[in-house]
Write a protein that holds these residues in place. Structure first.
Motif, short mmCIF file in Angstrom:
data_model
loop_
_atom_site.label_atom_id
_atom_site.label_comp_id
_atom_site.label_asym_id
_atom_site.label_seq_id
_atom_site.Cartn_x
_atom_site.Cartn_y
_atom_site.Cartn_z
N SER A 491 -2.09 3.66 6.45
CA SER A 491 -1.64 2.71 5.44
C SER A 491 -2.43 1.42 5.60
O SER A 491 -2.85 1.06 6.70
N ASN A 492 -2.66 0.72 4.49
CA ASN A 492 -3.40 -0.53 4.56
C ASN A 492 -2.52 -1.71 4.94
O ASN A 492 -2.96 -2.85 4.93
N GLY A 493 -1.25 -1.45 5.27
CA GLY A 493 -0.35 -2.53 5.69
C GLY A 493 0.35 -3.22 4.55
O GLY A 493 1.29 -3.99 4.77
N VAL A 494 -0.09 -2.97 3.32
CA VAL A 494 0.54 -3.58 2.15
C VAL A 494 1.40 -2.55 1.42
O VAL A 494 2.56 -2.79 1.09
N ASN A 495 0.83 -1.38 1.19
CA ASN A 495 1.55 -0.30 0.52
C ASN A 495 2.32 0.54 1.53
O ASN A 495 1.87 0.74 2.66
N THR A 496 3.49 1.01 1.12
CA THR A 496 4.26 1.85 2.02
C THR A 496 3.66 3.24 2.13
O THR A 496 3.78 3.90 3.17
N GLU A 497 2.99 3.70 1.07
CA GLU A 497 2.34 5.00 1.09
C GLU A 497 0.95 4.87 1.76
O GLU A 497 0.28 3.85 1.60
N PRO A 498 0.52 5.90 2.50
CA PRO A 498 -0.82 5.84 3.09
C PRO A 498 -1.90 5.79 2.03
O PRO A 498 -1.81 6.48 1.02
N THR A 499 -2.90 4.97 2.26
CA THR A 499 -3.96 4.78 1.26
C THR A 499 -5.35 5.11 1.78
O THR A 499 -6.28 5.24 0.99
N ASP A 500 -5.52 5.21 3.09
CA ASP A 500 -6.84 5.40 3.69
C ASP A 500 -6.88 6.73 4.43
O ASP A 500 -5.92 7.10 5.11
N ASP A 523 -8.68 3.87 -0.92
CA ASP A 523 -8.26 3.91 -2.32
C ASP A 523 -7.39 2.67 -2.54
O ASP A 523 -6.17 2.73 -2.52
N LYS A 524 -8.03 1.54 -2.77
CA LYS A 524 -7.32 0.26 -2.84
C LYS A 524 -6.39 0.16 -4.04
O LYS A 524 -5.30 -0.43 -3.95
N ASP A 525 -6.78 0.74 -5.18
CA ASP A 525 -5.94 0.62 -6.38
C ASP A 525 -5.08 1.85 -6.61
O ASP A 525 -4.45 1.98 -7.68
N LEU A 526 -5.03 2.77 -5.63
CA LEU A 526 -4.12 3.92 -5.65
C LEU A 526 -4.27 4.80 -6.89
O LEU A 526 -3.29 5.33 -7.41
N ASP A 527 -5.52 4.97 -7.35
CA ASP A 527 -5.75 5.85 -8.49
C ASP A 527 -6.31 7.21 -8.07
O ASP A 527 -6.72 8.01 -8.91
N GLY A 528 -6.33 7.45 -6.75
CA GLY A 528 -6.81 8.73 -6.24
C GLY A 528 -8.31 8.84 -6.10
O GLY A 528 -8.82 9.90 -5.74
N VAL A 529 -9.04 7.74 -6.37
CA VAL A 529 -10.51 7.74 -6.31
C VAL A 529 -10.98 6.78 -5.23
O VAL A 529 -10.45 5.66 -5.11
N ILE A 530 -11.96 7.17 -4.46
CA ILE A 530 -12.46 6.33 -3.38
C ILE A 530 -13.20 5.13 -3.95
O ILE A 530 -14.11 5.27 -4.77
N ASP A 531 -12.79 3.93 -3.53
CA ASP A 531 -13.46 2.72 -3.99
C ASP A 531 -14.06 1.91 -2.84
O ASP A 531 -14.63 0.84 -3.07
N ARG A 532 -13.94 2.42 -1.61
CA ARG A 532 -14.61 1.78 -0.47
C ARG A 532 -14.88 2.84 0.59
O ARG A 532 -14.05 3.70 0.84
#
Length: 540
Positions: A491-500, A523-532
């Protein structure tokens, strides 16, 4: 498609035994493939046998005579080629006999045309003829070496194949030279075009003919690319099929391989894996299978005691793995190391880069290598050294890895920073790109090493940067998880769901310690696509 039959849902276990897709697991399987006593599916030896007759110290080898040798008219062979063959056999007898008079007569038994090859030399064709000949032994009980033998009529049978290489210019034929082979050369030089290329390089070097050398180099590289094509056909759905195809529950059509059906192999795909190591080093073969076989959408499957490939395999590959071999540009040619590029076969505006090396001459790059030429870099597959494999990548088609000293990889940075607070002369150097530092490359200088080394690469702006498992900006997180099944959610520490999705690897440093490699996708914007995308190596 006519003749297609429906099959039940594919089994959850893709092969007859559970598979592990980590690089270490595939390496261990390869180690087992080449262990003593294990069938290796045609992996050929590196060195050709040399035709030799010893004066003593060997056991005499005689066999029953075959049909008595008969002179043949060779009516379908050009007269000058018959003369070349007879002269070659006479020279062989003289060389083997020396002053001993070991052989007293010659019999050329057959001359077979192997093919005519155009486009290797600019203004002429090359013809290849196999010559079979026998020599009459003065002493039928003489001692011979290798696989050569003497029949009970006293005829000596060589243990290697003899070939004439003839240049055909208009109606004129000129003998360029001869080749002797035990049959292993094609596996390492790329069939006849590669063999002839290697021959022309040697002949041109001896004659000081630069044009012949360059023509030979081009033919040699085409031969190696053609040889790699034979392996890649298995992955892009272009292998020879047999039997009836079937359609799975998701509508995909599968074909059974005509080859690679030996059921004595516990895993039939190991036959392809073994064959691939003739042209690719173990690390690149590992990448190939991890990327296209041990994934959520494999292009090769084993079940029902057969090996199958998907009809639409090419659509699942990261590129077509085709180039225009008529436009090869050589950038480096050394005795054991070659680099070149060629236009992509589908998009000629894209350059595809390649590196070839003699495996046995580069143990730092190729593990368990034999004496063949192998691709250290092949399209988007690369072997940058065992430790750096997971953090190797391609950028605009060129291959790199963390640890490289090449700066400005991402272009011209808008800013740079230096930090010398590490002590002992160690400092970091960072290059900044994109908007507000959205991409960066961080290097460390260590006096013990004496050069910069790329240790951290972060990008949100360069989709042409592709990891060795084929993931890049714009790939989906699902694709990243399939390519890196040994990673973990964070998790990125902001979202409760894992993002990385991150892969951590702990590696021995060769000095009793360890270092850590990290490959991470965000996936910073949680759209399922890698952005970093993030790559790092903890060493300085």
């Amino acid at each position: 498609m006519k003749g297609t039959r429906m099959r039940p849902t594919l089994p959850r276990t893709l092969f007859s035994t559970p598979f592990r897709s980590s690089a270490g697991a595939v390496r261990r399987r390869l180690g087992n493939l080449f262990a003593p006593g294990r069938k290796n599916g045609g992996l050929v030896a590196a060195a050709a046998l040399v035709l030799v007759v010893f004066a003593g110290g060997l056991v005499a080898c005689t066999r029953p005579a075959e049909e008595p040798p008969e002179e043949t008219g060779f009516s379908n062979i050009p007269e000058e080629v018959v003369v070349f063959a007879q002269e070659y056999a006479a020279e062989s007898m003289e060389e083997l006999s020396g002053d001993s008079g070991a052989f007293t007569a010659i019999q050329v038994t057959s001359i077979t045309g192997e093919g005519t090859f155009s486009g290797i030399l600019p203004d002429s064709d090359l013809e290849v003829y196999q010559v079979d000949y026998l020599l009459k032994a003065a002493d039928p009980d003489m001692l011979v070496a290798g696989g050569s033998w003497i029949d009970d009529e006293g005829w000596y049978h060589p243990d290697s194949f003899a070939y004439l290489v003839v240049e055909l210019s208009g109606e004129t034929r000129t003998l360029l030279g001869t080749l002797a082979s035990d049959g292993t050369d094609a596996g390492h030089l790329g069939d006849w075009e590669g063999i002839l290329g290697n021959f022309l390089i040697r002949q041109g070097s001896e004659a000081g003919d630069e044009a012949m050398i360059q023509a030979g180099r081009q033919a040699f590289l085409r031969g190696k690319l053609d040889q790699a094509d034979q392996i890649m056909d298995c992955f892009r759905g272009e292998a020879t099929p047999t039997g009836q195809p079937y359609t799975d529950s998701e509508g995909h059509t599968w074909y059974q391989f005509a080859d690679f059906q030996d059921t004595s192999w516990r895993r039939m795909d190991d036959q392809i894996l073994s064959q691939s190591t003739i042209i690719f080093p173990i690390e690149v073969s590992t990448q190939l299978f991890q990327r296209y076989v041990y994934t959520a959408q494999p292009v090769i499957l084993q079940f029902d005691d057969a090996l199958w490939f998907r009809e639409d395999s090419a659509d699942l590959l990261s590129c077509g793995y085709h180039v225009d071999t008529s436009a090869i540009t050589i950038t480096k040619w050394e005795d054991d190391f070659v680099q070149f590029y060629a236009p992509d076969g589908d998009d000629p505006t894209i350059r595809r880069y390649f590196t070839l090396a003699i495996a046995s001459e580069h143990p730092e790059l190729v593990e368990n290598g034999v004496g063949s030429w192998v691709f250290l870099q092949y399209f988007d597959l690369s072997c940058e050294g065992i430790a750096d494999l997971e953090t190797s990548f391609t950028l605009d088609g060129a291959s790199y890895a963390l640890g490289t000293s090449v700066t400005s990889l991402l272009g011209t940075p808008y800013g740079t920073t230096t930090d010398d607070t590490y002590g002992d002369g160690v400092y970091s150097y960072a290059e900044w790109y994109g908007s507000g530092g959205s991409s960066s490359a961080t290097y460390f200088y260590n006096p013990a090493r004496g050069s910069l080394a790329l240790r951290v690469l972060l990008t949100s702006d360069f989709p042409s940067l592709i990891t060795w498992r084929g993931i890049h900006l714009g790939s989906t997180m699902e694709e990243a998880r399939a390519a890196y099944p040994d990673g973990e959610w964070f998790s990125n520490g902001v979202n409760t769901e894992p993002t990385d999705w991150r892969l951590f690897l702990t590696c021995p440093d060769g000095e009793g310690g360890t270092y850590q490699l990290v490959v991470a996708f965000y996936d910073k914007d949680l759209d399922g696509v890698i952005d970093r995308l993030y790559l790092s190596d903890s060493r300085v």
